[in-house]
Structures are given as structure tokens and as C-alpha cells.
Design a protein around this motif. Structure first.
Motif, PDB file in Angstrom:
ATOM      1  N   ALA A  53       0.821  -1.223   0.000  1.00 21.34           N
ATOM      2  CA  ALA A  53       0.000   0.000   0.000  1.00 21.34           C
ATOM      3  C   ALA A  53       0.852   1.269   0.000  1.00 21.34           C
ATOM      4  O   ALA A  53       0.609   2.199  -0.778  1.00 21.34           O
ATOM      5  N   THR A  54       1.869   1.316   0.855  1.00 22.01           N
ATOM      6  CA  THR A  54       2.735   2.503   0.908  1.00 22.01           C
ATOM      7  C   THR A  54       3.542   2.637  -0.379  1.00 22.01           C
ATOM      8  O   THR A  54       3.712   3.739  -0.902  1.00 22.01           O
ATOM      9  N   ALA A  55       4.001   1.517  -0.895  1.00 24.04           N
ATOM     10  CA  ALA A  55       4.767   1.537  -2.143  1.00 24.04           C
ATOM     11  C   ALA A  55       3.907   2.084  -3.278  1.00 24.04           C
ATOM     12  O   ALA A  55       4.389   2.896  -4.092  1.00 24.04           O
ATOM     13  N   GLN A  56       2.656   1.680  -3.338  1.00 24.45           N
ATOM     14  CA  GLN A  56       1.769   2.177  -4.393  1.00 24.45           C
ATOM     15  C   GLN A  56       1.493   3.665  -4.234  1.00 24.45           C
ATOM     16  O   GLN A  56       1.462   4.400  -5.208  1.00 24.45           O
ATOM     17  N   THR A  57       1.307   4.099  -2.996  1.00 25.06           N
ATOM     18  CA  THR A  57       1.058   5.522  -2.747  1.00 25.06           C
ATOM     19  C   THR A  57       2.223   6.379  -3.222  1.00 25.06           C
ATOM     20  O   THR A  57       2.031   7.454  -3.780  1.00 25.06           O
ATOM     21  N   LEU A  58       3.440   5.879  -2.992  1.00 23.33           N
ATOM     22  CA  LEU A  58       4.635   6.641  -3.383  1.00 23.33           C
ATOM     23  C   LEU A  58       5.126   6.290  -4.783  1.00 23.33           C
ATOM     24  O   LEU A  58       6.165   6.799  -5.219  1.00 23.33           O
ATOM     25  N   GLY A  59       4.407   5.433  -5.493  1.00 18.56           N
ATOM     26  CA  GLY A  59       4.781   5.092  -6.860  1.00 18.56           C
ATOM     27  C   GLY A  59       6.058   4.286  -6.966  1.00 18.56           C
ATOM     28  O   GLY A  59       6.767   4.367  -7.965  1.00 18.56           O
ATOM     29  N   TYR A  60       6.368   3.489  -5.933  1.00 14.78           N
ATOM     30  CA  TYR A  60       7.603   2.704  -5.931  1.00 14.78           C
ATOM     31  C   TYR A  60       7.603   1.683  -7.065  1.00 14.78           C
ATOM     32  O   TYR A  60       6.629   0.968  -7.292  1.00 14.78           O
ATOM     33  N   VAL A  61       8.710   1.634  -7.778  1.00 12.61           N
ATOM     34  CA  VAL A  61       8.956   0.620  -8.796  1.00 12.61           C
ATOM     35  C   VAL A  61      10.347   0.060  -8.567  1.00 12.61           C
ATOM     36  O   VAL A  61      11.237   0.759  -8.075  1.00 12.61           O
ATOM     37  N   GLU A  62      10.540  -1.217  -8.890  1.00 16.91           N
ATOM     38  CA  GLU A  62      11.849  -1.845  -8.694  1.00 16.91           C
ATOM     39  C   GLU A  62      12.838  -1.457  -9.779  1.00 16.91           C
ATOM     40  O   GLU A  62      14.027  -1.667  -9.626  1.00 16.91           O
ATOM     41  N   ASP A  63      12.347  -0.896 -10.864  1.00 16.38           N
ATOM     42  CA  ASP A  63      13.207  -0.432 -11.959  1.00 16.38           C
ATOM     43  C   ASP A  63      12.837   1.024 -12.237  1.00 16.38           C
ATOM     44  O   ASP A  63      11.747   1.310 -12.742  1.00 16.38           O
ATOM     45  N   ALA A  64      13.729   1.942 -11.902  1.00 18.35           N
ATOM     46  CA  ALA A  64      13.436   3.377 -12.007  1.00 18.35           C
ATOM     47  C   ALA A  64      13.027   3.793 -13.410  1.00 18.35           C
ATOM     48  O   ALA A  64      12.221   4.712 -13.569  1.00 18.35           O
ATOM     49  N   THR A  65      13.524   3.109 -14.431  1.00 13.31           N
ATOM     50  CA  THR A  65      13.178   3.497 -15.803  1.00 13.31           C
ATOM     51  C   THR A  65      11.716   3.206 -16.123  1.00 13.31           C
ATOM     52  O   THR A  65      11.201   3.687 -17.128  1.00 13.31           O
ATOM     53  N   LYS A  66      11.039   2.451 -15.257  1.00 15.29           N
ATOM     54  CA  LYS A  66       9.628   2.130 -15.472  1.00 15.29           C
ATOM     55  C   LYS A  66       8.704   2.977 -14.608  1.00 15.29           C
ATOM     56  O   LYS A  66       7.533   2.650 -14.435  1.00 15.29           O
ATOM     57  N   ALA A  67       9.208   4.070 -14.059  1.00 16.87           N
ATOM     58  CA  ALA A  67       8.386   4.960 -13.230  1.00 16.87           C
ATOM     59  C   ALA A  67       7.274   5.560 -14.077  1.00 16.87           C
ATOM     60  O   ALA A  67       7.482   5.901 -15.246  1.00 16.87           O
ATOM     61  N   ASP A  68       6.088   5.684 -13.497  1.00 17.38           N
ATOM     62  CA  ASP A  68       4.927   6.255 -14.183  1.00 17.38           C
ATOM     63  C   ASP A  68       5.088   7.770 -14.228  1.00 17.38           C
ATOM     64  O   ASP A  68       4.718   8.485 -13.301  1.00 17.38           O
ATOM     65  N   ARG A  69       5.634   8.256 -15.329  1.00 18.67           N
ATOM     66  CA  ARG A  69       5.935   9.697 -15.451  1.00 18.67           C
ATOM     67  C   ARG A  69       4.681  10.547 -15.563  1.00 18.67           C
ATOM     68  O   ARG A  69       4.692  11.713 -15.205  1.00 18.67           O
ATOM     69  N   ALA A  70       3.607   9.966 -16.030  1.00 14.46           N
ATOM     70  CA  ALA A  70       2.362  10.724 -16.125  1.00 14.46           C
ATOM     71  C   ALA A  70       1.794  10.974 -14.727  1.00 14.46           C
ATOM     72  O   ALA A  70       1.328  12.063 -14.416  1.00 14.46           O
ATOM     73  N   LYS A  71       1.862   9.950 -13.883  1.00 17.78           N
ATOM     74  CA  LYS A  71       1.326  10.065 -12.529  1.00 17.78           C
ATOM     75  C   LYS A  71       2.314  10.734 -11.575  1.00 17.78           C
ATOM     76  O   LYS A  71       1.927  11.424 -10.642  1.00 17.78           O
ATOM     77  N   PHE A  72       3.610  10.532 -11.824  1.00 17.56           N
ATOM     78  CA  PHE A  72       4.660  11.086 -10.955  1.00 17.56           C
ATOM     79  C   PHE A  72       5.668  11.867 -11.805  1.00 17.56           C
ATOM     80  O   PHE A  72       6.746  11.368 -12.135  1.00 17.56           O
ATOM     81  N   PRO A  73       5.338  13.097 -12.165  1.00 19.44           N
ATOM     82  CA  PRO A  73       6.226  13.883 -13.036  1.00 19.44           C
ATOM     83  C   PRO A  73       7.537  14.314 -12.362  1.00 19.44           C
ATOM     84  O   PRO A  73       8.411  14.872 -13.028  1.00 19.44           O
ATOM     85  N   TYR A  75       9.813  12.381 -11.441  1.00 23.16           N
ATOM     86  CA  TYR A  75      10.891  11.470 -11.823  1.00 23.16           C
ATOM     87  C   TYR A  75      11.837  12.172 -12.783  1.00 23.16           C
ATOM     88  O   TYR A  75      11.424  12.867 -13.707  1.00 23.16           O
ATOM     89  N   ALA A  76      13.118  12.005 -12.548  1.00 20.80           N
ATOM     90  CA  ALA A  76      14.155  12.530 -13.451  1.00 20.80           C
ATOM     91  C   ALA A  76      15.093  11.379 -13.795  1.00 20.80           C
ATOM     92  O   ALA A  76      15.452  10.580 -12.925  1.00 20.80           O
ATOM     93  N   ALA A  77      15.464  11.285 -15.039  1.00 26.38           N
ATOM     94  CA  ALA A  77      16.368  10.227 -15.477  1.00 26.38           C
ATOM     95  C   ALA A  77      17.628  10.229 -14.618  1.00 26.38           C
ATOM     96  O   ALA A  77      18.172  11.288 -14.290  1.00 26.38           O
ATOM     97  N   GLY A  78      18.063   9.064 -14.223  1.00 28.95           N
ATOM     98  CA  GLY A  78      19.263   8.942 -13.384  1.00 28.95           C
ATOM     99  C   GLY A  78      18.964   8.859 -11.901  1.00 28.95           C
ATOM    100  O   GLY A  78      19.820   8.469 -11.114  1.00 28.95           O
ATOM    101  N   ASN A  79      17.760   9.236 -11.509  1.00 25.11           N
ATOM    102  CA  ASN A  79      17.384   9.114 -10.095  1.00 25.11           C
ATOM    103  C   ASN A  79      16.967   7.682  -9.803  1.00 25.11           C
ATOM    104  O   ASN A  79      16.164   7.113 -10.545  1.00 25.11           O
ATOM    105  N   ASP A  80      17.518   7.120  -8.752  1.00 20.46           N
ATOM    106  CA  ASP A  80      17.108   5.803  -8.296  1.00 20.46           C
ATOM    107  C   ASP A  80      17.382   5.710  -6.804  1.00 20.46           C
ATOM    108  O   ASP A  80      17.935   6.629  -6.199  1.00 20.46           O
ATOM    109  N   CYS A  81      16.982   4.594  -6.203  1.00 21.46           N
ATOM    110  CA  CYS A  81      17.135   4.446  -4.753  1.00 21.46           C
ATOM    111  C   CYS A  81      18.595   4.540  -4.314  1.00 21.46           C
ATOM    112  O   CYS A  81      18.886   5.069  -3.246  1.00 21.46           O
ATOM    113  N   ALA A  82      19.510   4.041  -5.117  1.00 22.53           N
ATOM    114  CA  ALA A  82      20.924   4.046  -4.746  1.00 22.53           C
ATOM    115  C   ALA A  82      21.455   5.454  -4.507  1.00 22.53           C
ATOM    116  O   ALA A  82      22.362   5.650  -3.704  1.00 22.53           O
TER     117      ALA A  82
END
Length: 118
Positions: A53-73, A75-82
Motif C-alpha cells: 500500500a505505501t509503495a503504491q502511494t509513493l509510486g515505488y517501482v523496482e526499476d526506475a526506468t519504469k516509473a509512471d511519469r504521467a502520474k509522478f512527473p 521522476y528525473a532520469a538517473g534518479n534511483d534508490c541508490a
């Protein structure tokens, strides 16, 4: 009464003095270690599921390149959890995140709360 020599003016037993000094050091070290914050090891933590539930609220994805850019604008290329300030896994593939206590996130993942490390 014990006979004292010049090296032991107080009359105290030197072995007792060593024991008390060692015991004091051990107790102090134990108190210090107990006061340090404990870090969960990533190996011990379950991986965060994108369906959480928390992951969905924050738009968490295991692969940053698959972030929902329409829902979470944000996101910037190169940003990831690391390279996020909340990620505590160092250079590990999976690591703890302050936003998801008790779970390990993918270092290549991303969420909308990403805060780039300074």
C-alpha cells in the motif's frame, strides 16, 4: 595488615585494581554498544513489493526506468534508490529505506519521495 611497598602506597591489591578497571571498561563498552542505533541488514529484510500500500502511494517501482511519469512527473532520469538520501544500503543491490521500515528496496528502484543525496 598487609605490608606495602613503594609501588603500592595505597595498600590495595593490584589484581583487584586491575579487575575493577577491566570491569568498568567492559560495562562502559557494553553501554555504548547498546546505545548505538541498530541497522537492519538487507539480507534479513523482506523485499518491498510494488503492490504494498505505501509503495503504491509513493509510486515505488523496482526499476526506475519504469516509473509512471504521467502520474509522478517528479521522476528525473538517473534518479534511483541508490542515490537517494533515504536509502541505507550503501552499494548493495537491495537495502533498507527509511520510508519503508522493515523492508529492503531495490537500489535500481525509485519512488516519488526520492531526495537526491547531497
Amino acid at each position: 595488615m598487609k605490608k606495602t611497598d613503594a609501588s603500592n602506597i595505597s595498600g590495595a591489591d593490584p589484581s583487584r585494581r586491575r579487575f575493577l578497571a577491566g570491569a568498568g571498561t567492559a560495562i562502559g563498552a557494553a553501554a555504548l554498544v547498546g546505545a548505538l542505533p541498530r541497522r537492519a541488514r538487507a539480507d534479513d529484510l523482506p523485499h518491498l513489493s510494488p503492490t504494498d500500500a505505501t509503495a503504491q502511494t509513493l509510486g515505488y517501482v523496482e526499476d526506475a526506468t519504469k516509473a509512471d511519469r504521467a502520474k509522478f512527473p517528479t521522476y528525473a532520469a538517473g534518479n534511483d534508490c541508490a542515490n537517494c538520501n533515504f536509502f541505507q544500503g550503501g552499494s548493495a543491490a537491495w537495502g533498507p529505506c527509511q520510508l519503508f521500515p522493515g523492508k529492503a528496496v531495490n537500489a535500481k528502484g525509485w519512488c516519488s519521495a526520492h531526495a537526491k543525496k547531497a
